[in-house]
Design an enzyme around this catalytic site. Structure first.
Site, PDB file in Angstrom:
ATOM      1  N   LYS A  10      40.429 -26.246 -11.982  1.00 23.90           N
ATOM      2  CA  LYS A  10      40.028 -25.022 -11.293  1.00 23.90           C
ATOM      3  C   LYS A  10      40.519 -24.997  -9.846  1.00 23.90           C
ATOM      4  O   LYS A  10      40.967 -26.021  -9.317  1.00 23.90           O
ATOM      5  CB  LYS A  10      38.503 -24.885 -11.379  1.00 23.90           C
ATOM      6  CG  LYS A  10      37.983 -24.746 -12.820  1.00 23.90           C
ATOM      7  CD  LYS A  10      36.502 -24.405 -12.846  1.00 23.90           C
ATOM      8  CE  LYS A  10      35.991 -24.275 -14.277  1.00 23.90           C
ATOM      9  NZ  LYS A  10      34.571 -23.815 -14.312  1.00 23.90           N
ATOM     10  N   TYR A  50      36.824 -15.577 -20.035  1.00 18.42           N
ATOM     11  CA  TYR A  50      35.389 -15.881 -20.010  1.00 18.42           C
ATOM     12  C   TYR A  50      34.559 -14.769 -20.643  1.00 18.42           C
ATOM     13  O   TYR A  50      33.372 -14.648 -20.343  1.00 18.42           O
ATOM     14  CB  TYR A  50      34.940 -16.145 -18.578  1.00 18.42           C
ATOM     15  CG  TYR A  50      35.282 -17.540 -18.070  1.00 18.42           C
ATOM     16  CD1 TYR A  50      34.760 -18.676 -18.694  1.00 18.42           C
ATOM     17  CD2 TYR A  50      36.086 -17.723 -16.952  1.00 18.42           C
ATOM     18  CE1 TYR A  50      35.047 -19.951 -18.221  1.00 18.42           C
ATOM     19  CE2 TYR A  50      36.382 -18.998 -16.472  1.00 18.42           C
ATOM     20  CZ  TYR A  50      35.850 -20.112 -17.109  1.00 18.42           C
ATOM     21  OH  TYR A  50      36.126 -21.368 -16.643  1.00 18.42           O
ATOM     22  N   ASN A 113      33.320 -26.358 -10.060  1.00 18.37           N
ATOM     23  CA  ASN A 113      33.033 -27.602 -10.783  1.00 18.37           C
ATOM     24  C   ASN A 113      34.299 -28.273 -11.337  1.00 18.37           C
ATOM     25  O   ASN A 113      34.256 -28.997 -12.324  1.00 18.37           O
ATOM     26  CB  ASN A 113      31.962 -27.378 -11.867  1.00 18.37           C
ATOM     27  CG  ASN A 113      32.421 -26.491 -13.006  1.00 18.37           C
ATOM     28  OD1 ASN A 113      33.481 -25.862 -12.919  1.00 18.37           O
ATOM     29  ND2 ASN A 113      31.648 -26.448 -14.072  1.00 18.37           N
ATOM     30  N   HIS A 116      37.466 -27.049 -16.481  1.00 18.30           N
ATOM     31  CA  HIS A 116      36.906 -26.414 -17.677  1.00 18.30           C
ATOM     32  C   HIS A 116      37.458 -27.155 -18.889  1.00 18.30           C
ATOM     33  O   HIS A 116      38.602 -27.606 -18.860  1.00 18.30           O
ATOM     34  CB  HIS A 116      37.328 -24.940 -17.760  1.00 18.30           C
ATOM     35  CG  HIS A 116      37.059 -24.339 -19.107  1.00 18.30           C
ATOM     36  ND1 HIS A 116      35.825 -23.862 -19.469  1.00 18.30           N
ATOM     37  CD2 HIS A 116      37.852 -24.220 -20.208  1.00 18.30           C
ATOM     38  CE1 HIS A 116      35.881 -23.451 -20.732  1.00 18.30           C
ATOM     39  NE2 HIS A 116      37.097 -23.648 -21.198  1.00 18.30           N
ATOM     40  N   GLU A 127      41.010 -20.447 -27.061  1.00 20.82           N
ATOM     41  CA  GLU A 127      41.396 -20.646 -25.653  1.00 20.82           C
ATOM     42  C   GLU A 127      42.849 -21.094 -25.524  1.00 20.82           C
ATOM     43  O   GLU A 127      43.558 -20.672 -24.611  1.00 20.82           O
ATOM     44  CB  GLU A 127      40.460 -21.662 -24.992  1.00 20.82           C
ATOM     45  CG  GLU A 127      39.049 -21.121 -24.832  1.00 20.82           C
ATOM     46  CD  GLU A 127      38.100 -22.095 -24.164  1.00 20.82           C
ATOM     47  OE1 GLU A 127      36.921 -21.735 -24.011  1.00 20.82           O
ATOM     48  OE2 GLU A 127      38.516 -23.213 -23.786  1.00 20.82           O
TER      49      GLU A 127
HETATM   50  P1  CMP Z   1      33.079 -23.637 -17.540  1.00 23.49           P
HETATM   51  O1  CMP Z   1      33.100 -24.825 -18.423  1.00 23.49           O
HETATM   52  O2  CMP Z   1      34.364 -23.204 -16.956  1.00 23.49           O
HETATM   53  O3  CMP Z   1      32.434 -22.397 -18.333  1.00 23.49           O
HETATM   54  C1  CMP Z   1      31.747 -21.353 -17.694  1.00 23.49           C
HETATM   55  C2  CMP Z   1      31.492 -21.629 -16.236  1.00 23.49           C
HETATM   56  O4  CMP Z   1      30.500 -20.853 -15.641  1.00 23.49           O
HETATM   57  C3  CMP Z   1      31.012 -23.057 -16.063  1.00 23.49           C
HETATM   58  O5  CMP Z   1      32.082 -23.949 -16.311  1.00 23.49           O
HETATM   59  C4  CMP Z   1      30.477 -23.009 -14.635  1.00 23.49           C
HETATM   60  O6  CMP Z   1      31.489 -23.282 -13.667  1.00 23.49           O
HETATM   61  C5  CMP Z   1      30.046 -21.542 -14.468  1.00 23.49           C
HETATM   62  N1  CMP Z   1      28.606 -21.409 -14.330  1.00 23.49           N
HETATM   63  C6  CMP Z   1      27.965 -20.929 -13.258  1.00 23.49           C
HETATM   64  N2  CMP Z   1      26.646 -20.914 -13.450  1.00 23.49           N
HETATM   65  C7  CMP Z   1      26.428 -21.415 -14.687  1.00 23.49           C
HETATM   66  C8  CMP Z   1      25.257 -21.652 -15.473  1.00 23.49           C
HETATM   67  N3  CMP Z   1      24.026 -21.389 -15.026  1.00 23.49           N
HETATM   68  N4  CMP Z   1      25.421 -22.175 -16.720  1.00 23.49           N
HETATM   69  C9  CMP Z   1      26.651 -22.439 -17.209  1.00 23.49           C
HETATM   70  N5  CMP Z   1      27.786 -22.219 -16.515  1.00 23.49           N
HETATM   71  C10 CMP Z   1      27.676 -21.716 -15.257  1.00 23.49           C
END
Ligand code: CMP
Length: 140
Positions: A10, A50, A113, A116, A127
């Protein structure tokens, strides 16, 4: 079984200049990079990727973050690649991620974070197809 999974480094981790460090973790753990592409996603592309989260309260922040800078997108291939990548990443919220995982070491927050990874074979297939036409995947 040998599987493929979609991985995205990311914008936060790209900005931190840790693409190589994250790639090393994949390679050292038996995951082979069989396709890769750096891109700056458009809002439309990020919203489409998403789409399953469209109704979640964090959707707008998630999309805003994912288009805040370039990302590195790759297909990882290997034995149990989907679960292995999820183990290497650690919990979605870096505060809950186990020590030594990518998110524990490189991530700042649940939005920023670092990575992904697909969560199941069905989502991995969708995906991967979203970003890589079959002819751009170089297995074995
Ligand atoms: P990712 O695995 O990319 O999939 C969805 C993303 O939403 C997740 O990582 C997080 O970066 C983001 N996100 C933000 N808030 C939440 C939440 N409460 N629960 C899950 N994903 C979240």
């Amino acid at each position: 079984a040998v599987e493929r999974t979609l991985s995205i480094i990311k914008p936060d981790a790209v900005a931190k200049n840790v693409i190589g460090k994250i790639y090393s973790r994949f390679e050292m753990n038996g995951l082979k990079i069989v396709a890769a592409r750096m891109t700056h996603l458009s809002r439309i592309e990020a919203e489409g990727f998403y789409a399953v989260h469209k109704e979640r309260p964090f959707f707008k922040d998630l999309v805003d973050f994912m288009i805040s800078g370039p990302v590195m997108i790759q297909v990882l291939e290997g034995e149990g690649a989907i679960a292995k990548n999820r183990d290497l990443m650690g919990a979605t919220d870096p505060k809950k991620a186990a020590p030594g995982t990518i998110r524990a070491d490189f991530a700042e927050s649940i939005d920023a974070n670092a990575v992904h990874g697909s969560d199941a074979p069905e989502t991995a297939a969708v995906e991967i197809a979203y970003y890589f036409p079959a002819l751009n995947i170089y297995s074995r």
